[in-house]
Design a protein around this motif. Structure first.
Motif, PDB file in Angstrom:
ATOM      1  N   ALA A 248       0.843  -1.201   0.000  1.00 34.30           N
ATOM      2  CA  ALA A 248       0.000   0.000   0.000  1.00 34.30           C
ATOM      3  C   ALA A 248       0.877   1.249   0.000  1.00 34.30           C
ATOM      4  O   ALA A 248       0.556   2.241  -0.658  1.00 34.30           O
ATOM      5  CB  ALA A 248      -0.918  -0.002   1.217  1.00 34.30           C
ATOM      6  N   VAL A 268      -8.194  -3.432  -1.097  1.00 33.90           N
ATOM      7  CA  VAL A 268      -7.181  -3.104  -0.099  1.00 33.90           C
ATOM      8  C   VAL A 268      -7.260  -4.146   1.010  1.00 33.90           C
ATOM      9  O   VAL A 268      -8.340  -4.402   1.551  1.00 33.90           O
ATOM     10  CB  VAL A 268      -7.387  -1.679   0.464  1.00 33.90           C
ATOM     11  CG1 VAL A 268      -6.399  -1.389   1.594  1.00 33.90           C
ATOM     12  CG2 VAL A 268      -7.245  -0.646  -0.651  1.00 33.90           C
ATOM     13  N   SER A 271      -6.966  -2.974   7.398  1.00 28.15           N
ATOM     14  CA  SER A 271      -7.706  -1.745   7.720  1.00 28.15           C
ATOM     15  C   SER A 271      -6.993  -0.898   8.758  1.00 28.15           C
ATOM     16  O   SER A 271      -7.616  -0.159   9.505  1.00 28.15           O
ATOM     17  CB  SER A 271      -9.114  -2.087   8.202  1.00 28.15           C
ATOM     18  OG  SER A 271      -9.040  -2.624   9.517  1.00 28.15           O
ATOM     19  N   SER A 279      -6.958   4.151   0.728  1.00 30.95           N
ATOM     20  CA  SER A 279      -8.267   3.981   0.083  1.00 30.95           C
ATOM     21  C   SER A 279      -8.882   5.337  -0.232  1.00 30.95           C
ATOM     22  O   SER A 279      -9.412   5.559  -1.323  1.00 30.95           O
ATOM     23  CB  SER A 279      -9.209   3.191   0.992  1.00 30.95           C
ATOM     24  OG  SER A 279      -8.683   1.907   1.213  1.00 30.95           O
ATOM     25  N   TYR A 280      -8.791   6.251   0.723  1.00 32.43           N
ATOM     26  CA  TYR A 280      -9.322   7.598   0.512  1.00 32.43           C
ATOM     27  C   TYR A 280      -8.552   8.299  -0.607  1.00 32.43           C
ATOM     28  O   TYR A 280      -9.137   8.948  -1.476  1.00 32.43           O
ATOM     29  CB  TYR A 280      -9.229   8.395   1.817  1.00 32.43           C
ATOM     30  CG  TYR A 280      -9.788   9.792   1.710  1.00 32.43           C
ATOM     31  CD1 TYR A 280     -11.158  10.000   1.579  1.00 32.43           C
ATOM     32  CD2 TYR A 280      -8.944  10.890   1.740  1.00 32.43           C
ATOM     33  CE1 TYR A 280     -11.668  11.281   1.464  1.00 32.43           C
ATOM     34  CE2 TYR A 280      -9.454  12.175   1.630  1.00 32.43           C
ATOM     35  CZ  TYR A 280     -10.818  12.367   1.495  1.00 32.43           C
ATOM     36  OH  TYR A 280     -11.315  13.631   1.379  1.00 32.43           O
ATOM     37  N   VAL A 289     -12.495   1.887  -5.168  1.00 34.32           N
ATOM     38  CA  VAL A 289     -12.059   0.926  -4.150  1.00 34.32           C
ATOM     39  C   VAL A 289     -13.219  -0.033  -3.913  1.00 34.32           C
ATOM     40  O   VAL A 289     -14.259   0.349  -3.367  1.00 34.32           O
ATOM     41  CB  VAL A 289     -11.645   1.634  -2.843  1.00 34.32           C
ATOM     42  CG1 VAL A 289     -11.163   0.626  -1.815  1.00 34.32           C
ATOM     43  CG2 VAL A 289     -10.561   2.678  -3.117  1.00 34.32           C
ATOM     44  N   VAL A 292     -12.292  -2.744   1.430  1.00 31.22           N
ATOM     45  CA  VAL A 292     -11.140  -2.882   2.322  1.00 31.22           C
ATOM     46  C   VAL A 292     -11.468  -4.095   3.173  1.00 31.22           C
ATOM     47  O   VAL A 292     -12.562  -4.173   3.750  1.00 31.22           O
ATOM     48  CB  VAL A 292     -10.973  -1.639   3.230  1.00 31.22           C
ATOM     49  CG1 VAL A 292      -9.854  -1.850   4.236  1.00 31.22           C
ATOM     50  CG2 VAL A 292     -10.728  -0.390   2.391  1.00 31.22           C
ATOM     51  N   ILE A 309     -13.960   7.002   4.201  1.00 31.31           N
ATOM     52  CA  ILE A 309     -14.222   6.185   3.005  1.00 31.31           C
ATOM     53  C   ILE A 309     -15.618   5.566   3.049  1.00 31.31           C
ATOM     54  O   ILE A 309     -16.232   5.344   2.013  1.00 31.31           O
ATOM     55  CB  ILE A 309     -13.146   5.098   2.777  1.00 31.31           C
ATOM     56  CG1 ILE A 309     -13.010   4.161   3.972  1.00 31.31           C
ATOM     57  CG2 ILE A 309     -11.812   5.743   2.441  1.00 31.31           C
ATOM     58  CD1 ILE A 309     -12.122   2.948   3.683  1.00 31.31           C
ATOM     59  N   VAL A 314     -17.467   3.012   0.349  1.00 35.12           N
ATOM     60  CA  VAL A 314     -16.484   1.918   0.308  1.00 35.12           C
ATOM     61  C   VAL A 314     -16.765   0.966   1.475  1.00 35.12           C
ATOM     62  O   VAL A 314     -16.780   1.380   2.624  1.00 35.12           O
ATOM     63  CB  VAL A 314     -15.042   2.451   0.416  1.00 35.12           C
ATOM     64  CG1 VAL A 314     -14.036   1.305   0.499  1.00 35.12           C
ATOM     65  CG2 VAL A 314     -14.712   3.374  -0.753  1.00 35.12           C
TER      66      VAL A 314
END
Lengths: 478, 164
Positions: A248, A268, A271, A279-280, A289, A292, A309, A314
């Protein structure tokens, strides 16, 4: 080969400053690039998925870490095996895929080209190393800071979110702005010499050896601050080496530093704050996305990052893991499934997601190779990220005059890395100049600030690990 | 209700218990900030960004405390909060229209009088609104957007999707 343009030209918050437009050649085909940008980013931006093949099974490889740690992006540049992610692009570079072990014969035998006697050597130009250099800037101590990246600032250069923390520090600014500020400040320090794109490769009885493309240095310091940071963890699942699977943090570098979108449809894994924040940022870059996923029943990172998110739809799937991915030259599909409390996969809950990219945000491991060569006492403390050097509250290791700061001492974040870097800087000043009231007061305030930062419930793990990593500080107090 | 650390979504009950929801009298008096900072994290950007000293923390890791009598709903903190966790709601105007001020950092960028889709804390579309005010915070470069929403949705709408 599907050629496309993965560059981000407009961004709601960022502006990408690119160099002069140039042409490079990948397997004979011309590619547009920008002078000075990461060569790996330029190749990836042109839609190239496969950088090289693995030596034995001939499996495709591409960018993974983007910070010169993993070796996935090694190709031959003008005949020489090169880690492209930390190599700036230059006009007319000829790039060829490698499908066997890189041969060493093309390397010239390099001798020490410069010997440097210096008061302080700082290894690593991230927040911790820059902070130590800042304290020492303008003093009568000579300082050499060695950093292996194209730009100074460590992982700050890819942090585009607004900083948390108190006003006295950097709160309200974005990470890359802080990196730029520091980089400018240090370039104006007459007593600080920055050796960029230079890697410390070993600690010998003759001194510390560092190499760059141009030179080999033998550095003899009186004091050392090792602030070498950390590297991203890997995860075991089927086809986990397929291009499209990235760290990431690697994807963050690609996207936020070089303005290249890692993919369009993303999964993703993890977390923690890194997984939530990227992710954002992917949404900001215009990617989708898909989810997650998190193996634990609770979200690992801060609530505010999760909420950011979630409000754009998401999903964060807790108690989920990745089983594998499919694809020919890059990820085309990922399979996830629910896990029980013992992390066992619950049969029948498998689900496949159409994604082209899987980002691994499953933690970091302290980068301790160099500090260990100084012979410092190490301890395995899982709460701090694994094997870490023991240290006094003043950041000195068990070896006198060798200090540590930042993620290699404990996986935390940039603000605490800065504070530790400052503490190490003052500790060196105190050792070199005696117990001056001014330095002692400043150091005590920083130690208190660090304690306050770690008093939050979200820092519980670090707090516990920290206690286990401390050694009595009579060395520093002397 | 599942815990917000399992879902990434906080509910009104939790916010009320934490003292983040002002009483009816205050709500009717004019715009006011709603903090959705429900976890103790080391940060005090809001404390220093408030021009009216309406936000306080004893320790940097405490939850912020809002003095609703001092808060004017000016919205400065909305564009400064690194967690994008502050909103301003306004139900003081006559009629069925309320207003929510929220941070926005995605494309397309919003413009005044533009129509937007209203999203709740889980990204579900809950209606449409109009941008009544928009500016860019000079420090963070985040957009701070005020949108009109049905009055009963001021505690529901937490994001927008700009329609081009």
């Amino acid at each position: 080969m599907c050629l496309s343009d993965r560059r981000i030209y407009t961004h709601p918050i960022l502006e990408f400053k690119r160099g002069k437009e140039i042409t490079i050649f990948f397997e004979g085909k011309p590619i547009r690039a920008f002078e000075g940008e990461s060569l790996a980013a330029a190749i990836y931006a042109a839609g190239i998925n496969v950088f090289r093949l693995s030596p034995i099974l001939k499996r495709p490889r591409a960018v993974f870490c983007m910070v010169g740690k993993c070796g996935s992006c090694i190709v031959r540049v003008n005949g020489i095996p090169t880690r492209t992610c930390v190599t700036p692009a230059e006009e007319n570079m000829r790039i060829e895929r490698i499908s066997n072990l890189p041969e060493a014969s093309k390397y010239e035998k390099r001798l020490v080209s410069e010997e440097i006697d210096v008061d302080v050597l700082i290894v690593g130009g991230g927040p911790a190393g820059m902070a130590s250099a800042e304290v020492l800037c303008g003093t009568d101590l000579s300082v050499v800071l060695v950093d292996d990246q194209i730009r100074l600032g460590g992982q700050l250069i890819k942090q585009t979110h607004i900083f948390f923390g108190s006003r006295e520090l950097f709160a309200g600014k974005r990470g890359f702005e802080i990196a730029e500020e520091y980089s400018n400040k240090l370039s104006k320090c007459p007593n600080v010499r920055v050796l960029d794109r230079t890697t410390v490769i070993g600690v010998f009885k003759e001194g510390v050896v560092a190499v760059s493309d141009e030179a080999t240095y033998l550095i003899r310091p009186k004091y050392v601050v090792v602030a070498a940071g950390a590297y991203e963890n890997y995860l075991v699942f089927e086809n986990n080496d397929l291009p499209g699977i990235m760290g990431a943090g690697g994807a963050q570098t690609l996207m936020n530093v070089w303005g290249v979108k890692p993919g369009n449809e993303i999964l993703v894994v993890g977390s923690g704050n890194v997984g939530l924040i990227i992710s954002y940022q992917l949404l900001q870059a215009g990617a989708e996305v898909k989810a997650v996923i998190e193996a634990l029943p609770r979200i690992g990172g801060w609530f505010v990052h999760a909420a950011k998110i979630r409000r754009y739809g998401v999903p964060i799937l807790t108690s989920h893991t990745i089983l594998g991915v499919k694809g020919s030259e890059r990820v085309e599909e990922a399979t996830i499934a629910r896990v029980d409390e013992g992390w066992n996969v619950i049969r029948g809950t498998e689900k496949s997601l159409k994604v082209d990219t899987v980002l691994l945000a499953v933690g970091l491991t302290p980068n301790t190779e160099i500090v260990r060569q100084f012979g410092v006492a190490m301890k395995y403390i899982p709460e701090l990220g694994g094997l870490v050097p023991l240290r006094t509250p003043y950041m000195e290791t068990s070896v006198e005059n060798v200090f540590v700061a930042g993620d290699l001492a404990a996986i935390e974040e940039a603000t605490t890395a800065f504070i530790e870097g400052w503490i190490a800087g003052y500790s060196i000043l105190i050792k070199a100049h005696g117990m001056k009231e001014e330095y002692l007061t400043k150091r005590e305030n920083l130690v208190r600030m660090l304690y306050e930062y770690r008093s939050a419930p979200v820092s519980e793990k670090v707090r516990k690990g920290w206690q286990l990593s401390l050694i009595p500080c009579e060395v520093s107090a002397k | 209700m599942r815990h917000f650390k399992e879902t990434g979504v906080v509910d009104l009950d939790t916010l009320t218990k934490m003292g983040y929801v002002p009483d009816e009298i205050r709500l009717r008096r004019g715009p006011v900030a709603i903090y959705e900072c429900v976890e103790e994290i080391p940060c005090n950007v809001c404390v220093f960004s408030c021009p009216f000293n309406a936000v306080s923390k004893n320790k940097i890791t405490d939850l912020p405390q809002i003095d609703f009598s001092r808060c004017t709903g000016c919205g400065v903190c909305v564009g400064r909060c690194p967690g994008l966790a502050i909103f301003v709601v306004d139900v003081s105007k006559e009629g069925d229209t309320g207003y929510v001020t929220l941070p926005h950092e995605l494309f397309p960028t919003p413009s005044k009088d533009g129509e937007v889709v209203l999203l709740d804390r889980e990204g579900r579309e809950v209606g449409k609104g109009t941008v009544t005010r928009v500016y860019r915070d000079k420090i963070t470069k985040s957009w701070v957007v005020t949108v009109s929403v049905p009055k009963d949705l001021v505690m529901v709408v937490r994001a927008i999707k700009v329609i081009r």
